[in-house]
Design a protein around this motif. Structure first.
Motif, mmCIF file in Angstrom:
data_model
loop_
_atom_site.group_PDB
_atom_site.id
_atom_site.type_symbol
_atom_site.label_atom_id
_atom_site.label_comp_id
_atom_site.label_asym_id
_atom_site.label_seq_id
_atom_site.Cartn_x
_atom_site.Cartn_y
_atom_site.Cartn_z
ATOM 1 N N ALA A 57 0.906 -1.046 -0.349
ATOM 2 C CA ALA A 57 0.043 0.140 -0.126
ATOM 3 C C ALA A 57 1.026 1.365 0.027
ATOM 4 O O ALA A 57 2.431 1.175 0.271
ATOM 5 C CB ALA A 57 -0.532 0.084 1.218
ATOM 6 N N GLU A 58 0.219 2.541 -0.285
ATOM 7 C CA GLU A 58 1.276 3.670 -0.728
ATOM 8 C C GLU A 58 -0.083 4.598 -0.201
ATOM 9 O O GLU A 58 -0.969 4.256 -0.606
ATOM 10 C CB GLU A 58 1.728 3.718 -2.257
ATOM 11 N N TRP A 59 0.584 5.897 0.521
ATOM 12 C CA TRP A 59 0.327 7.430 0.893
ATOM 13 C C TRP A 59 0.776 8.223 0.632
ATOM 14 O O TRP A 59 1.498 8.177 0.659
ATOM 15 C CB TRP A 59 -0.696 6.812 2.286
ATOM 16 N N TYR A 60 0.281 9.560 0.618
ATOM 17 C CA TYR A 60 0.669 10.343 0.673
ATOM 18 C C TYR A 60 -0.031 11.924 1.241
ATOM 19 O O TYR A 60 -1.132 11.849 1.262
ATOM 20 C CB TYR A 60 0.916 11.023 -0.731
ATOM 21 N N LEU A 61 0.899 12.808 1.447
ATOM 22 C CA LEU A 61 0.315 13.866 2.416
ATOM 23 C C LEU A 61 0.515 14.789 1.671
ATOM 24 O O LEU A 61 1.220 15.586 1.474
ATOM 25 C CB LEU A 61 0.603 14.046 3.550
ATOM 26 N N ASP A 62 -0.578 15.811 1.804
ATOM 27 C CA ASP A 62 -0.414 17.029 0.885
ATOM 28 C C ASP A 62 -0.900 17.746 1.715
ATOM 29 O O ASP A 62 -2.080 17.775 2.087
ATOM 30 C CB ASP A 62 -1.800 16.816 -0.369
ATOM 31 N N LEU A 63 -0.371 19.390 2.036
ATOM 32 C CA LEU A 63 -1.194 20.723 2.468
ATOM 33 C C LEU A 63 -0.964 22.057 1.986
ATOM 34 O O LEU A 63 -0.411 21.905 0.957
ATOM 35 C CB LEU A 63 0.420 20.808 3.298
ATOM 36 N N SER A 64 -2.148 22.944 1.983
ATOM 37 C CA SER A 64 -2.399 23.692 1.322
ATOM 38 C C SER A 64 -2.685 25.086 1.754
ATOM 39 O O SER A 64 -3.368 24.272 3.022
ATOM 40 C CB SER A 64 -2.940 23.375 0.368
ATOM 41 N N ASN A 68 2.042 19.052 -2.396
ATOM 42 C CA ASN A 68 1.624 17.412 -2.466
ATOM 43 C C ASN A 68 3.294 16.940 -2.235
ATOM 44 O O ASN A 68 4.596 16.754 -2.670
ATOM 45 C CB ASN A 68 1.821 17.777 -3.688
ATOM 46 N N ASN A 69 2.938 15.557 -1.753
ATOM 47 C CA ASN A 69 3.822 14.749 -1.530
ATOM 48 C C ASN A 69 4.711 15.002 -0.326
ATOM 49 O O ASN A 69 6.024 14.736 -0.958
ATOM 50 C CB ASN A 69 4.033 14.245 -2.450
ATOM 51 N N VAL A 70 4.132 15.807 1.052
ATOM 52 C CA VAL A 70 5.137 16.384 1.766
ATOM 53 C C VAL A 70 6.167 15.447 1.491
ATOM 54 O O VAL A 70 7.680 15.846 2.427
ATOM 55 C CB VAL A 70 4.309 16.504 3.257
ATOM 56 N N LEU A 71 5.698 13.809 2.371
ATOM 57 C CA LEU A 71 6.512 12.802 2.963
ATOM 58 C C LEU A 71 7.660 12.850 1.708
ATOM 59 O O LEU A 71 8.732 11.661 2.028
ATOM 60 C CB LEU A 71 6.139 12.324 3.155
ATOM 61 N N ASP A 72 7.887 12.947 0.171
ATOM 62 C CA ASP A 72 8.152 12.864 -0.688
ATOM 63 C C ASP A 72 8.563 11.006 -0.818
ATOM 64 O O ASP A 72 9.595 10.360 -1.159
ATOM 65 C CB ASP A 72 9.872 13.083 -0.543
ATOM 66 N N LEU A 95 -1.810 5.546 -10.146
ATOM 67 C CA LEU A 95 -2.474 4.976 -9.427
ATOM 68 C C LEU A 95 -1.090 5.863 -7.857
ATOM 69 O O LEU A 95 -1.951 6.603 -7.500
ATOM 70 C CB LEU A 95 -2.379 4.002 -9.007
ATOM 71 N N TYR A 96 -0.600 6.108 -9.311
ATOM 72 C CA TYR A 96 1.006 6.608 -8.381
ATOM 73 C C TYR A 96 1.542 7.813 -8.345
ATOM 74 O O TYR A 96 1.831 8.030 -9.258
ATOM 75 C CB TYR A 96 1.924 5.524 -7.990
ATOM 76 N N ASP A 97 2.503 8.530 -7.753
ATOM 77 C CA ASP A 97 2.425 9.497 -7.949
ATOM 78 C C ASP A 97 4.227 9.461 -8.332
ATOM 79 O O ASP A 97 4.830 9.143 -7.864
ATOM 80 C CB ASP A 97 3.317 10.849 -6.199
ATOM 81 N N THR A 98 4.168 10.462 -9.149
ATOM 82 C CA THR A 98 5.488 9.707 -10.400
ATOM 83 C C THR A 98 6.703 11.452 -10.353
ATOM 84 O O THR A 98 7.702 11.654 -10.537
ATOM 85 C CB THR A 98 5.135 9.687 -12.105
ATOM 86 N N ILE A 99 5.943 12.077 -9.277
ATOM 87 C CA ILE A 99 6.499 13.248 -9.820
ATOM 88 C C ILE A 99 7.992 13.693 -8.100
ATOM 89 O O ILE A 99 9.264 13.961 -8.001
ATOM 90 C CB ILE A 99 5.978 14.543 -9.552
ATOM 91 N N GLY A 100 7.022 13.414 -7.026
ATOM 92 C CA GLY A 100 7.534 13.026 -6.035
ATOM 93 C C GLY A 100 7.016 14.433 -4.810
ATOM 94 O O GLY A 100 6.625 14.817 -5.622
ATOM 95 N N ARG A 101 8.729 14.799 -4.077
ATOM 96 C CA ARG A 101 7.341 16.386 -3.294
ATOM 97 C C ARG A 101 7.633 17.189 -4.500
ATOM 98 O O ARG A 101 8.619 17.827 -5.079
ATOM 99 C CB ARG A 101 8.254 16.385 -2.825
ATOM 100 N N TYR A 102 6.721 18.117 -4.504
ATOM 101 C CA TYR A 102 6.721 19.482 -4.864
ATOM 102 C C TYR A 102 5.921 20.580 -4.741
ATOM 103 O O TYR A 102 4.954 20.587 -3.754
ATOM 104 C CB TYR A 102 6.376 19.166 -6.801
ATOM 105 N N PHE A 103 6.567 21.897 -4.911
ATOM 106 C CA PHE A 103 5.325 22.500 -4.488
ATOM 107 C C PHE A 103 4.563 23.701 -5.315
ATOM 108 O O PHE A 103 5.502 23.690 -6.564
ATOM 109 C CB PHE A 103 6.546 23.951 -3.549
ATOM 110 N N TYR A 104 3.715 24.612 -4.944
ATOM 111 C CA TYR A 104 3.252 25.195 -5.890
ATOM 112 C C TYR A 104 2.222 26.218 -4.992
ATOM 113 O O TYR A 104 2.684 26.728 -3.880
ATOM 114 C CB TYR A 104 2.336 24.218 -6.590
ATOM 115 N N GLY A 105 2.214 27.508 -6.142
ATOM 116 C CA GLY A 105 1.344 28.716 -5.508
ATOM 117 C C GLY A 105 0.946 29.888 -6.411
ATOM 118 O O GLY A 105 1.651 29.092 -7.466
ATOM 119 N N GLY A 106 0.379 30.633 -6.227
ATOM 120 C CA GLY A 106 -0.352 31.505 -7.159
ATOM 121 C C GLY A 106 -1.311 32.963 -6.635
ATOM 122 O O GLY A 106 -1.304 32.548 -5.534
#
Length: 198
Positions: A133-140, A159-163, A184-195
């Motif tokens: 299993a896999e899980w991801y944590l996102d914050l905004s 997104n994907n805070v824990l990379d 299904l899975y995050d292929t980028i890793g931890r990434y930041f965004y803003g606007g």
């Protein structure tokens, strides 16, 4: 039906058998989806007034995803290989939000349940048929800003805070740089965004 292809003469003797294509394959999907939400107001932190707090969980459980293309029913539920557009049996997203007149904060957990590479494989076909299993944590966060007579909104997140790395799911019938299931899975890793929203 199959009997329609068999023709007999007046005496009941077999006269001919029509050999034509018949669509006897069947696809079957069964599952349960759910959504649970709970919201309430509480005194805001570090400012006057109240904050709206909302917890919601959206998920699904795949009971069956079978087909009879090979004349034998094969259930693909929980099979996560990429070339079969696999889906986990269990998947859910949970979101917690905190909103006041001056700020909005959100945390989201995304869960993809464990499964198998191929539900038809046994020990003779593959050494390890399991996919964890896999899980991801996102914050905004978002902040409204008054500009003249109007309001704009500054927002940012990660997104994907824990990379977390994606699960390893090889692509069996093609050469691909992605040894995973990108659906299904995050292929980028931890990434930041803003606007800015106007």
């Amino acid at each position: 039906s199959y009997c329609d292809g068999v023709q007999r003469d007046a005496s009941g003797q077999l006269a001919s058998v029509a050999s034509s294509g018949l669509n006897v394959a069947e696809f079957r999907n069964r599952g349960v989806d759910w959504r649970v939400s709970y919201g309430f107001s509480a005194p805001a932190l570090l400012e006057s007034g109240d904050a709206d707090i909302l917890l919601s969980v959206l998920g699904g459980y795949l009971i069956e995803q079978s087909d009879t293309r090979s004349l034998e029913r094969v259930d693909r539920a929980g099979e996560l290989r990429r070339d079969n557009a696999g889906l986990p049996k269990l998947r859910w997203n949970a979101n917690l939000s905190y909103v006041t007149n001056h700020v909005g904060l959100s945390a989201q957990a995304r869960y993809i349940g464990s499964g198998k590479y191929d539900n038809t494989y046994d020990a003779e076909d593959i050494e390890d048929n399991s996919i964890s299993a896999e899980w991801y944590l996102d914050l905004s966060a978002r902040v409204p800003v008054q500009v003249g007579a109007g309001t704009l909104e500054l927002f940012a997140g990660v997104n994907n805070v824990l990379d977390n790395d994606p699960a390893i799911v090889p692509y069996e019938f093609a050469i691909s740089a992605l040894a995973t299931n990108p659906g299904l899975y995050d292929t980028i890793g931890r990434y930041f965004y803003g606007g800015v929203r106007f």
